[in-house]
Design an enzyme around this catalytic site. Structure first.
Site, PDB file in Angstrom:
ATOM      1  N   LYS A  22       0.843  -1.209   0.000  1.00 54.44           N
ATOM      2  CA  LYS A  22       0.000   0.000   0.000  1.00 54.44           C
ATOM      3  C   LYS A  22       0.874   1.252   0.000  1.00 54.44           C
ATOM      4  CE  LYS A  22      -1.531   1.628   4.084  1.00 54.44           C
ATOM      5  NZ  LYS A  22      -1.266   3.026   4.450  1.00 54.44           N
ATOM      6  N   ASN A  23       1.867   1.272   0.893  1.00 51.58           N
ATOM      7  CA  ASN A  23       2.648   2.500   1.050  1.00 51.58           C
ATOM      8  C   ASN A  23       3.650   2.739  -0.082  1.00 51.58           C
ATOM      9  OD1 ASN A  23       1.191   3.110   3.271  1.00 51.58           O
ATOM     10  ND2 ASN A  23       2.784   2.614   4.765  1.00 51.58           N
ATOM     11  N   ARG A  92      -4.204  10.726   5.165  1.00 44.15           N
ATOM     12  CA  ARG A  92      -3.176  11.746   5.281  1.00 44.15           C
ATOM     13  C   ARG A  92      -2.168  11.693   4.143  1.00 44.15           C
ATOM     14  NH1 ARG A  92      -2.786  14.435   9.541  1.00 44.15           N
ATOM     15  NH2 ARG A  92      -0.578  14.642   9.114  1.00 44.15           N
ATOM     16  N   CYS A 116      -4.355  13.162  13.666  1.00 44.83           N
ATOM     17  CA  CYS A 116      -4.674  11.794  13.313  1.00 44.83           C
ATOM     18  C   CYS A 116      -4.485  10.963  14.565  1.00 44.83           C
ATOM     19  CB  CYS A 116      -3.766  11.394  12.170  1.00 44.83           C
ATOM     20  SG  CYS A 116      -3.145   9.752  12.143  1.00 44.83           S
ATOM     21  N   ARG A 121       1.090  14.477  13.307  1.00 46.08           N
ATOM     22  CA  ARG A 121       1.469  14.277  11.904  1.00 46.08           C
ATOM     23  C   ARG A 121       1.410  15.538  11.043  1.00 46.08           C
ATOM     24  NH1 ARG A 121      -0.744   8.671   9.715  1.00 46.08           N
ATOM     25  NH2 ARG A 121       1.075   8.851   8.407  1.00 46.08           N
ATOM     26  N   ASP A 307       5.024   0.528  11.982  1.00 44.61           N
ATOM     27  CA  ASP A 307       3.768  -0.061  11.483  1.00 44.61           C
ATOM     28  C   ASP A 307       3.585  -1.518  11.919  1.00 44.61           C
ATOM     29  OD1 ASP A 307       3.131   2.306  10.299  1.00 44.61           O
ATOM     30  OD2 ASP A 307       3.691   1.709   8.263  1.00 44.61           O
ATOM     31  N   ILE A 329       8.642   6.843  16.742  1.00 46.55           N
ATOM     32  CA  ILE A 329       8.273   7.580  15.522  1.00 46.55           C
ATOM     33  C   ILE A 329       7.032   8.447  15.737  1.00 46.55           C
ATOM     34  CG2 ILE A 329       7.752   7.382  13.047  1.00 46.55           C
ATOM     35  CD1 ILE A 329      10.539   6.284  13.762  1.00 46.55           C
ATOM     36  N   ARG A 399      -8.532  -0.197   5.123  1.00 47.28           N
ATOM     37  CA  ARG A 399      -7.726   0.849   4.468  1.00 47.28           C
ATOM     38  C   ARG A 399      -6.407   0.291   3.942  1.00 47.28           C
ATOM     39  NH1 ARG A 399      -6.061   5.043   8.280  1.00 47.28           N
ATOM     40  NH2 ARG A 399      -4.670   5.307   6.549  1.00 47.28           N
TER      41      ARG A 399
HETATM   42  N1  EPU Z   1       6.845  14.661  10.680  1.00 47.03           N
HETATM   43  C1  EPU Z   1       6.906  16.004  10.954  1.00 47.03           C
HETATM   44  N2  EPU Z   1       6.728  16.892   9.913  1.00 47.03           N
HETATM   45  C2  EPU Z   1       6.518  16.468   8.637  1.00 47.03           C
HETATM   46  C3  EPU Z   1       6.465  15.093   8.367  1.00 47.03           C
HETATM   47  C4  EPU Z   1       6.636  14.200   9.418  1.00 47.03           C
HETATM   48  O1  EPU Z   1       7.098  16.405  12.100  1.00 47.03           O
HETATM   49  O2  EPU Z   1       6.368  17.318   7.743  1.00 47.03           O
HETATM   50  C5  EPU Z   1       7.015  13.684  11.787  1.00 47.03           C
HETATM   51  C6  EPU Z   1       5.767  12.822  11.986  1.00 47.03           C
HETATM   52  O3  EPU Z   1       4.804  13.478  12.776  1.00 47.03           O
HETATM   53  C7  EPU Z   1       6.338  11.586  12.619  1.00 47.03           C
HETATM   54  C8  EPU Z   1       7.719  11.458  11.953  1.00 47.03           C
HETATM   55  O4  EPU Z   1       8.008  12.755  11.419  1.00 47.03           O
HETATM   56  O5  EPU Z   1       6.481  11.774  13.996  1.00 47.03           O
HETATM   57  C9  EPU Z   1       7.821  10.455  10.839  1.00 47.03           C
HETATM   58  O6  EPU Z   1       6.699  10.561   9.985  1.00 47.03           O
HETATM   59  P1  EPU Z   1       6.749  10.268   8.432  1.00 47.03           P
HETATM   60  O7  EPU Z   1       6.619  11.542   7.696  1.00 47.03           O
HETATM   61  O8  EPU Z   1       7.910   9.394   8.106  1.00 47.03           O
HETATM   62  O9  EPU Z   1       5.405   9.433   8.256  1.00 47.03           O
HETATM   63  P2  EPU Z   1       4.501   9.483   6.953  1.00 47.03           P
HETATM   64  O10 EPU Z   1       5.360   9.654   5.775  1.00 47.03           O
HETATM   65  O11 EPU Z   1       3.366  10.403   7.163  1.00 47.03           O
HETATM   66  C10 EPU Z   1       4.625   6.934   6.394  1.00 47.03           C
HETATM   67  C11 EPU Z   1       3.657   5.801   6.263  1.00 47.03           C
HETATM   68  C12 EPU Z   1       3.116   5.435   7.634  1.00 47.03           C
HETATM   69  C13 EPU Z   1       4.297   5.042   8.524  1.00 47.03           C
HETATM   70  C14 EPU Z   1       5.323   6.169   8.575  1.00 47.03           C
HETATM   71  C15 EPU Z   1       6.576   5.824   9.340  1.00 47.03           C
HETATM   72  C16 EPU Z   1       2.763   6.123   4.039  1.00 47.03           C
HETATM   73  C17 EPU Z   1       1.622   6.491   3.200  1.00 47.03           C
HETATM   74  N3  EPU Z   1       2.580   6.196   5.364  1.00 47.03           N
HETATM   75  O12 EPU Z   1       3.898   8.011   6.963  1.00 47.03           O
HETATM   76  O13 EPU Z   1       2.257   4.330   7.457  1.00 47.03           O
HETATM   77  O14 EPU Z   1       3.854   4.748   9.813  1.00 47.03           O
HETATM   78  O15 EPU Z   1       5.719   6.538   7.239  1.00 47.03           O
HETATM   79  O16 EPU Z   1       7.185   4.711   8.798  1.00 47.03           O
HETATM   80  O17 EPU Z   1       3.809   5.742   3.539  1.00 47.03           O
HETATM   81  C18 EPU Z   1       0.412   2.926   7.910  1.00 47.03           C
HETATM   82  O18 EPU Z   1       0.590   2.388   6.817  1.00 47.03           O
HETATM   83  O19 EPU Z   1      -0.352   2.447   8.792  1.00 47.03           O
HETATM   84  C19 EPU Z   1       1.128   4.165   8.221  1.00 47.03           C
HETATM   85  C20 EPU Z   1       0.719   4.995   9.180  1.00 47.03           C
END
Ligand code: EPU
Length: 419
Positions: A22-23, A92, A116, A121, A307, A329, A399
């Site tokens: 998915k991701n 998101r 969220c 996030r 995850d 995380i 999802r």
């Molecule tokens: N963060 C910030 N600012 C930003 C972006 C992120 O502070 O602009 C913080 C987040 O709040 C978090 C940390 O950085 O504390 C890492 O977040 P990241 O941006 O890596 O998460 P994401 O890209 O929003 C993806 C996956 C998530 C997975 C995380 C961590 C996708 C679509 N989603 O989210 O997947 O948990 O990376 O590996 O790729 C899931 O599939 O259930 C899921 C939540």
């Protein structure tokens, strides 16, 4: 709202096949916006989040044609480069269209994601990275408006903290920017590498994806391509844990074992036998008695995936001894704890750490899923709980897991969906 009714106590056996990630599929779909030519993606999982992303693409003006696991997207004209609130609030990862839309059309309007369940996030790192590529960004009335009428300009960008979709968003913007972009402190997740592979097949010039420094030479335009999405490492990990928790003996097929090494190491420490079973297959044999309690800390890839934290915790609730599970995380990714407690789990939370005292067994109960991975942990717990459990609000699990109850039932689980 759909529920799962699960009767625990059956050791899983046979085979659990893994779907496409998915991701990885989400950013791949967003990348289709970068060219007016058709892009065909294969092994796209049929889950709700993918349908949501497809609706975002078509909202912008792209055409999408889906046949089973294959989606063909043609973004010839993008006359509405926007992601509205109604869609963004349900997923998101919608922020993934920000980079490609502004790079391709010179403008984008994306609703700001709200809080969220698993944490606040924010997407400040996505926004700041695009600003460093020269986009003018305004945030008003709950929307992010990005403008770059003359195109984006390559730059050296260093992320303050590692962000997966932030790295992907920036990568998709940089491929069409003028000149060179260097992304420092980039996410090294396999999904980032898979996106880079697709972009390269579309004509992008990218080096270093999968490491913490990615270098991109911008090109004038990208062309169509065909690409097969990598297997879902989180689904694969969830299945390994399903085998372990039920003391089952089965093959998880069609996965990439290298992507789940951190989990495999922990599971072996805890007493599970995991061996290779043909290409992309893992045979997993749960311990005859109870697993050994084994501490775990989530980290960015190649560390233990956040995850899989909830599912791992479900397993530790019935291990022998006490385990310390630390979440680094997301600040609020323990919502499954109170539900697991309803099934008899003994867990105490102290800040970012959960202290799990393993019990002899769990008992069936009515529980409510609060997020995608948390709901998977409740399903795992229900698979071994004595008696019947009801897991409510399984739209969370829908999802991200393709036909999860059918797959588990085929491996012997007594699970059924109640609508
Ligand atoms: N963060 C910030 N600012 C930003 C972006 C992120 O502070 O602009 C913080 C987040 O709040 C978090 C940390 O950085 O504390 C890492 O977040 P990241 O941006 O890596 O998460 P994401 O890209 O929003 C993806 C996956 C998530 C997975 C995380 C961590 C996708 C679509 N989603 O989210 O997947 O948990 O990376 O590996 O790729 C899931 O599939 O259930 C899921 C939540």
């Amino acid at each position: 709202m759909d529920k799962f009714k699960i009767k625990g106590g059956v050791p899983l056996s046979g085979e659990l096949p893994v779907s496409g990630s998915k991701n990885a599929a989400l950013p791949a779909l967003a990348a289709c916006l970068l060219t007016e030519e058709p892009v065909t993606l294969r092994r796209v999982p049929q889950v709700k989040d993918i349908a949501t992303m497809v609706s975002l693409l078509t909202y912008s003006g792209a055409k999408a044609d889906r046949q089973g696991g294959q989606i063909r997207v043609e973004a010839r004209v993008l006359d509405r480069p926007e992601a509205p609130y109604d869609v963004v609030k349900t997923m998101r990862a919608s922020s993934l269209v920000l980079g490609p839309l502004v790079a391709r059309t010179g403008r984008a309007r994306v609703s700001m994601p709200g809080g969220c369940a698993i944490g606040s996030r924010p997407i400040n790192l996505h926004v700041s990275a695009l600003e460093q590529l020269g986009a003018k960004i305004e945030q008003t009335h709950g929307y992010i408006d990005a403008l770059a009428p003359e195109g984006l300009q390559g730059a050296r960008i260093h992320f303050d903290r590692i962000t997966v979709t932030g790295t992907e968003d920036l990568l998709m913007a940089a491929v069409l920017a003028h000149g060179e972009t260097v992304i420092g402190n980039a996410a090294r997740e396999p999904e980032v590498e898979d996106l880079a592979d697709l972009l390269i097949a579309m004509g992008a010039k990218i080096e270093g994806a999968g490491t913490s420094t990615i270098t991109v030479q911008g090109v004038e335009r990208l062309h169509g391509a065909e690409h097969t999405i990598i297997p879902d490492r989180i689904e694969a990990g969830t299945f390994l844990l399903a085998a372990a928790i039920t003391k089952g003996n089965l093959v998880v097929s069609g996965c990439d074992p290298d992507h789940i090494s951190a989990l495999i190491v922990k599971m072996r420490q805890a007493g599970v036998e995991i061996t290779e079973a043909g290409s992309g297959g893992l045979r997993v044999k749960g311990p005859a008695f109870r697993a050994r309690a084994t501490d775990m800390t989530t980290e960015e890839y190649p560390g233990f995936a956040t995850d899989l934290q909830a599912q791992y915790m479900a397993w530790m609730t019935v291990a022998q001894g006490i385990s310390f599970i630390t979440e680094t995380i997301f600040e609020n990714r323990f919502m499954h704890v109170q539900e697991l407690a309803r099934m008899g789990a003994n867990i105490r939370i102290e800040g970012r750490q959960a202290i799990v005292a393993g019990e002899e067994g769990l008992t069936g109960a009515e529980v409510i899923a609060s997020d995608l991975r948390g709901s998977a942990s409740l399903v795992l717990a229900a698979l071994i709980a004595k008696g019947e459990s009801t897991v409510d609000r399984v739209y969370h699990i829908d999802r991200g897991y393709e036909g999860v109850e059918k797959k588990l039932a085929a491996a012997g689980a007594r699970i059924k969906r109640v609508t």
